[in-house]
Structures are given as structure tokens and as C-alpha cells.
Motif scaffolding. Structure first.
Motif, PDB file in Angstrom:
ATOM      1  N   LEU A  98     -23.038  65.403  12.544  1.00  0.00           N
ATOM      2  CA  LEU A  98     -23.246  64.629  13.768  1.00  0.00           C
ATOM      3  C   LEU A  98     -24.342  65.248  14.636  1.00  0.00           C
ATOM      4  CD1 LEU A  98     -19.519  63.911  14.678  1.00  0.00           C
ATOM      5  CD2 LEU A  98     -21.233  62.157  14.182  1.00  0.00           C
ATOM      6  N   ALA A  99     -24.304  66.575  14.751  1.00  0.00           N
ATOM      7  CA  ALA A  99     -25.329  67.262  15.542  1.00  0.00           C
ATOM      8  C   ALA A  99     -26.708  67.058  14.927  1.00  0.00           C
ATOM      9  CB  ALA A  99     -25.004  68.754  15.644  1.00  0.00           C
ATOM     10  N   LEU A 100     -26.778  67.084  13.605  1.00  0.00           N
ATOM     11  CA  LEU A 100     -28.045  66.870  12.917  1.00  0.00           C
ATOM     12  C   LEU A 100     -28.522  65.438  13.107  1.00  0.00           C
ATOM     13  CD1 LEU A 100     -29.690  68.506  10.296  1.00  0.00           C
ATOM     14  CD2 LEU A 100     -29.002  66.328   9.342  1.00  0.00           C
ATOM     15  N   ALA A 101     -27.598  64.480  12.970  1.00  0.00           N
ATOM     16  CA  ALA A 101     -27.956  63.067  13.110  1.00  0.00           C
ATOM     17  C   ALA A 101     -28.409  62.740  14.533  1.00  0.00           C
ATOM     18  CB  ALA A 101     -26.766  62.191  12.723  1.00  0.00           C
ATOM     19  N   GLU A 102     -27.830  63.416  15.505  1.00  0.00           N
ATOM     20  CA  GLU A 102     -28.222  63.177  16.899  1.00  0.00           C
ATOM     21  C   GLU A 102     -29.670  63.586  17.146  1.00  0.00           C
ATOM     22  OE1 GLU A 102     -25.975  63.847  21.029  1.00  0.00           O
ATOM     23  OE2 GLU A 102     -26.605  65.739  20.096  1.00  0.00           O
ATOM     24  N   LYS A 103     -30.054  64.746  16.623  1.00  0.00           N
ATOM     25  CA  LYS A 103     -31.399  65.268  16.881  1.00  0.00           C
ATOM     26  C   LYS A 103     -32.435  64.759  15.887  1.00  0.00           C
ATOM     27  CE  LYS A 103     -33.924  69.423  18.111  1.00  0.00           C
ATOM     28  NZ  LYS A 103     -33.852  70.883  18.389  1.00  0.00           N
ATOM     29  N   TYR A 104     -32.015  64.540  14.632  1.00  0.00           N
ATOM     30  CA  TYR A 104     -32.954  64.138  13.579  1.00  0.00           C
ATOM     31  C   TYR A 104     -32.458  62.882  12.851  1.00  0.00           C
ATOM     32  CZ  TYR A 104     -34.477  69.001  14.227  1.00  0.00           C
ATOM     33  OH  TYR A 104     -34.911  70.188  14.762  1.00  0.00           O
ATOM     34  N   PRO A 105     -32.293  61.764  13.547  1.00  0.00           N
ATOM     35  CA  PRO A 105     -31.746  60.563  12.890  1.00  0.00           C
ATOM     36  C   PRO A 105     -32.596  60.073  11.727  1.00  0.00           C
ATOM     37  CG  PRO A 105     -32.715  60.019  15.037  1.00  0.00           C
ATOM     38  CD  PRO A 105     -32.641  61.509  14.958  1.00  0.00           C
ATOM     39  N   GLU A 106     -33.874  60.429  11.725  1.00  0.00           N
ATOM     40  CA  GLU A 106     -34.754  59.979  10.647  1.00  0.00           C
ATOM     41  C   GLU A 106     -34.387  60.603   9.299  1.00  0.00           C
ATOM     42  OE1 GLU A 106     -36.770  63.590  12.562  1.00  0.00           O
ATOM     43  OE2 GLU A 106     -35.589  61.852  13.211  1.00  0.00           O
ATOM     44  N   PHE A 107     -33.600  61.689   9.325  1.00  0.00           N
ATOM     45  CA  PHE A 107     -33.181  62.336   8.082  1.00  0.00           C
ATOM     46  C   PHE A 107     -31.946  61.679   7.476  1.00  0.00           C
ATOM     47  CE2 PHE A 107     -35.908  65.754   9.517  1.00  0.00           C
ATOM     48  CZ  PHE A 107     -36.355  66.336   8.341  1.00  0.00           C
ATOM     49  N   ILE A 108     -31.300  60.793   8.205  1.00  0.00           N
ATOM     50  CA  ILE A 108     -30.007  60.253   7.792  1.00  0.00           C
ATOM     51  C   ILE A 108     -30.170  58.881   7.155  1.00  0.00           C
ATOM     52  CG2 ILE A 108     -27.645  59.772   8.502  1.00  0.00           C
ATOM     53  CD1 ILE A 108     -28.507  62.641   9.099  1.00  0.00           C
ATOM     54  N   GLU A 109     -29.791  58.765   5.901  1.00  0.00           N
ATOM     55  CA  GLU A 109     -29.720  57.454   5.253  1.00  0.00           C
ATOM     56  C   GLU A 109     -28.333  56.852   5.453  1.00  0.00           C
ATOM     57  OE1 GLU A 109     -30.106  55.322   0.864  1.00  0.00           O
ATOM     58  OE2 GLU A 109     -30.845  57.363   1.137  1.00  0.00           O
ATOM     59  N   VAL A 195     -23.381  58.726  18.155  1.00  0.00           N
ATOM     60  CA  VAL A 195     -24.077  58.974  16.889  1.00  0.00           C
ATOM     61  C   VAL A 195     -23.551  58.036  15.800  1.00  0.00           C
ATOM     62  CG1 VAL A 195     -24.592  60.703  15.125  1.00  0.00           C
ATOM     63  CG2 VAL A 195     -24.534  61.363  17.535  1.00  0.00           C
ATOM     64  N   LEU A 196     -22.259  57.731  15.846  1.00  0.00           N
ATOM     65  CA  LEU A 196     -21.670  56.811  14.871  1.00  0.00           C
ATOM     66  C   LEU A 196     -22.142  55.378  15.088  1.00  0.00           C
ATOM     67  CD1 LEU A 196     -17.955  58.055  14.770  1.00  0.00           C
ATOM     68  CD2 LEU A 196     -19.708  58.405  13.021  1.00  0.00           C
ATOM     69  N   GLN A 197     -22.628  55.079  16.274  1.00  0.00           N
ATOM     70  CA  GLN A 197     -23.019  53.714  16.616  1.00  0.00           C
ATOM     71  C   GLN A 197     -24.508  53.443  16.381  1.00  0.00           C
ATOM     72  OE1 GLN A 197     -21.211  54.329  20.580  1.00  0.00           O
ATOM     73  NE2 GLN A 197     -20.066  52.439  20.223  1.00  0.00           N
ATOM     74  N   SER A 198     -25.165  54.346  15.710  1.00  0.00           N
ATOM     75  CA  SER A 198     -26.603  54.192  15.460  1.00  0.00           C
ATOM     76  C   SER A 198     -26.881  52.940  14.635  1.00  0.00           C
ATOM     77  CB  SER A 198     -27.138  55.419  14.719  1.00  0.00           C
ATOM     78  OG  SER A 198     -28.458  55.201  14.277  1.00  0.00           O
ATOM     79  N   ASP A 199     -27.997  52.292  14.922  1.00  0.00           N
ATOM     80  CA  ASP A 199     -28.422  51.159  14.104  1.00  0.00           C
ATOM     81  C   ASP A 199     -29.477  51.583  13.086  1.00  0.00           C
ATOM     82  OD1 ASP A 199     -30.539  51.616  15.781  1.00  0.00           O
ATOM     83  OD2 ASP A 199     -30.525  49.648  16.739  1.00  0.00           O
ATOM     84  N   VAL A 200     -29.690  52.903  12.976  1.00  0.00           N
ATOM     85  CA  VAL A 200     -30.668  53.444  12.028  1.00  0.00           C
ATOM     86  C   VAL A 200     -30.044  53.656  10.654  1.00  0.00           C
ATOM     87  CG1 VAL A 200     -32.223  55.397  11.553  1.00  0.00           C
ATOM     88  CG2 VAL A 200     -31.945  54.557  13.897  1.00  0.00           C
ATOM     89  N   TYR A 201     -28.744  53.953  10.609  1.00  0.00           N
ATOM     90  CA  TYR A 201     -28.063  54.276   9.353  1.00  0.00           C
ATOM     91  C   TYR A 201     -26.622  53.778   9.404  1.00  0.00           C
ATOM     92  CZ  TYR A 201     -26.813  58.027  12.543  1.00  0.00           C
ATOM     93  OH  TYR A 201     -26.400  58.717  13.656  1.00  0.00           O
ATOM     94  N   GLU A 202     -25.989  53.692   8.237  1.00  0.00           N
ATOM     95  CA  GLU A 202     -24.575  53.324   8.135  1.00  0.00           C
ATOM     96  C   GLU A 202     -23.703  54.566   8.281  1.00  0.00           C
ATOM     97  OE1 GLU A 202     -23.415  50.847   4.751  1.00  0.00           O
ATOM     98  OE2 GLU A 202     -25.555  50.559   4.353  1.00  0.00           O
ATOM     99  N   SER A 203     -22.529  54.376   8.878  1.00  0.00           N
ATOM    100  CA  SER A 203     -21.565  55.469   9.013  1.00  0.00           C
ATOM    101  C   SER A 203     -20.222  55.053   8.424  1.00  0.00           C
ATOM    102  CB  SER A 203     -21.383  55.859  10.484  1.00  0.00           C
ATOM    103  OG  SER A 203     -22.580  56.346  11.036  1.00  0.00           O
ATOM    104  N   LEU A 204     -19.420  56.059   8.079  1.00  0.00           N
ATOM    105  CA  LEU A 204     -18.080  55.818   7.543  1.00  0.00           C
ATOM    106  C   LEU A 204     -17.168  56.955   7.969  1.00  0.00           C
ATOM    107  CD1 LEU A 204     -16.158  54.221   5.548  1.00  0.00           C
ATOM    108  CD2 LEU A 204     -16.892  55.859   3.798  1.00  0.00           C
TER     109      LEU A 204
END
Length: 257
Positions: A98-109, A195-204
Motif C-alpha cells: 500500500l505504501a508503495l502504491a501510494e507513492k509509485y502507482p505507476e509501478f502497480i498493475e 490507495v484501494l480506490q485507485s482507478d489506475v489499477y485493480e485491487s483485491l
């Protein structure tokens, strides 16, 4: 690799065009992911990281914040020339993801929290962590044994005695300072529902109905608030052991959705 003069261990498997990054939980290490690696290494490049103070990774300081650990993971991604990956984080590994996705969302598929949450510690939980930190300084082996036993549901503890013993053996490879630094970091982590609500990537979210650490109804409420799909497994906090087959099926569905 070396991150801020600190050795960080990681392991690569498979040669797929897509990358799957696996982040273990507190008192665990990369060895917890064997079944997942066996299942997916023919399709993906898999990176398993020993998080700071765990496995063969050294301690960086008195406190390992989730943000600091996330930075060390990002350094590994850069080292491996990975620009985007699917992430699965178990428990503390989920906090790091979550911390990584918050700062670097471009890395998260895609992002999967396994027996984890975007919520901070409650005040009661912070107090329990402070007590555990003090006990770690005087009676570490007993603390680790109790901590691992408490991760399994009461119904499965007798079924997985060998696995519990293995978990305790691996947990004791974590040095006392690694325990303290990550316990302090988890205690200080912030709420990251957004972070879970991002529209950049899917979460589960994958949760255990009998998880002794995370209250089941709270996980359901979190999924509803964030509109995050949730998979409900039947047992405790150690889904990779207690619900291995169902977990692998759930991960396969999520990865290929």
C-alpha cells in the motif's frame, strides 16, 4: 542488493513477460511463497523480497516504517528493470504494498492484500505492540512461538502442527532488532483506504473468516467502503497454509481477470 548501506535479499523465479512481486508478512520471509512460486513461475517472472530485518535482509535502523520498506522494494524493481508488476502482500507485506502504491502507482498493475488491511493500528493494538516489543528484549523465543500460534484459527491449529513448527523455525531467523523495527513501523502506519480506490489499477482483498488478527466483519466493511472485491476464505490469518488450494485459485482468477 545494497540499499542505504544495508543488504536486502530477494529471489527471482521464472521468465515471464509480466512480473509478480510477493511481499511476506511479519516474522515471515520469502520461503512462505513456495506454493505460489510453484504455481505461477511458468507464467511470470516472480520476485520474492525478504523485507528489511527479515530473512537474509539486514536491519536499516531502530524503526522500519512501511514507507522505508516500500522504498527498498522499489529499489529492487529498478535494479531488475521492472516498470510495472502485480503485487501480493501478506499481512505486513500488504502494508508495504500500500505504501508503495501510494507513492509509485505507476509501478502497480494489480494489488492484492492477503490477510491484510488498509487500516492503521487501533490504540489497543498499539499497546499490544509496545508490550510485545518489551517482551522481545527479554524472552524472544517464547514471544515468537506464541505470536505464530496465534495466527492460525483454533480449528486448524491441530491440523497443521508440522507447518506451524516450520513457521516458528523461520520466524526465529528474524533477529530481535528486525522484530522491534517492523513492529514500530506497523504501529506508526497510516490509513490508506484511498490507495484501494485507485482507478489506475485493480485491487483485491483476500480475508479469512476466522482470522485471529483481523476482524472478519471489519474486512467486509473495508471492502464495502472502498468498493474493493473481496474473497472470503474459511480459516485464519495464514491462508497460504490453511486455505492453500482456494488461495491459489483466487490468485489465478485475479491475475488473469
Amino acid at each position: 542488493m545494497v540499499y542505504k548501506n544495508t543488504r536486502v535479499a530477494y529471489y527471482c523465479y521464472g521468465e515471464g513477460t509480466k512480473t509478480l512481486v510477493l511481499l511476506h508478512g511479519f516474522l515471515e520471509n520469502s520461503s512462505m511463497w513456495k506454493a505460489v512460486v510453484d504455481e505461477f513461475s511458468n507464467e511470470f517472472k516472480i520476485i520474492c523480497v525478504d523485507l528489511l530485518g527479515h530473512g537474509k535482509s539486514e536491519c536499516l535502523g531502530y524503526v522500519h516504517t512501511m514507507e522505508e520498506i516500500a522504498e527498498s522494494v522499489q529499489a529492487i524493481l529498478l535494479e531488475e528493470k521492472v516498470s510495472e508488476a502485480l503485487f501480493v502482500g501478506h499481512s505486513m507485506g500488504g502494508y508495504v504494498a500500500l505504501a508503495l502504491a501510494e507513492k509509485y502507482p505507476e509501478f502497480i498493475e494489480k494489488l492484492c492484500l492477503l490477510n491484510s488491511t488498509a487500516q492503521p493500528d487501533s490504540e489497543e493494538r498499539k499497546t499490544l505492540r509496545d508490550r510485545a516489543i518489551q517482551m522481545a528484549k527479554t524472552n524472544y523465543e517464547a514471544l515468537v512461538s506464541m505470536s505464530i500460534s496465534n495466527l492460525f484459527s483454533s480449528e486448524t491449529s491441530s491440523e497443521f502442527t508440522a507447518e506451524i513448527a516450520d513457521c516458528k523455525k523461520e520466524a526465529l531467523k528474524t533477529p530481535v532488532q528486525g522484530y522491534i523495527a517492523c513492529a514500530e513501523g506497523m504501529k506508526r502506519r497510516k490509513k490508506r483506504e484511498h490507495v484501494l480506490q485507485s482507478d489506475v489499477y485493480e485491487s483485491l482483498l483476500i480475508t479469512g473468516k476466522k482470522d485471529p488478527v483481523l476482524v472478519y466483519k471489519n474486512s467486509i466493511a473495508e471492502a464495502n467502503r472502498t468498493q474493493t472485491p473481496i474473497v472470503e476464505l474459511s480459516n485464519g490469518h495464514m491462508s497460504h497454509i490453511e486455505n492453500k488450494k482456494e488461495l491459489l485459485n483466487s490468485l489465478r482468477d485475479f491475475i488473469h481477470s
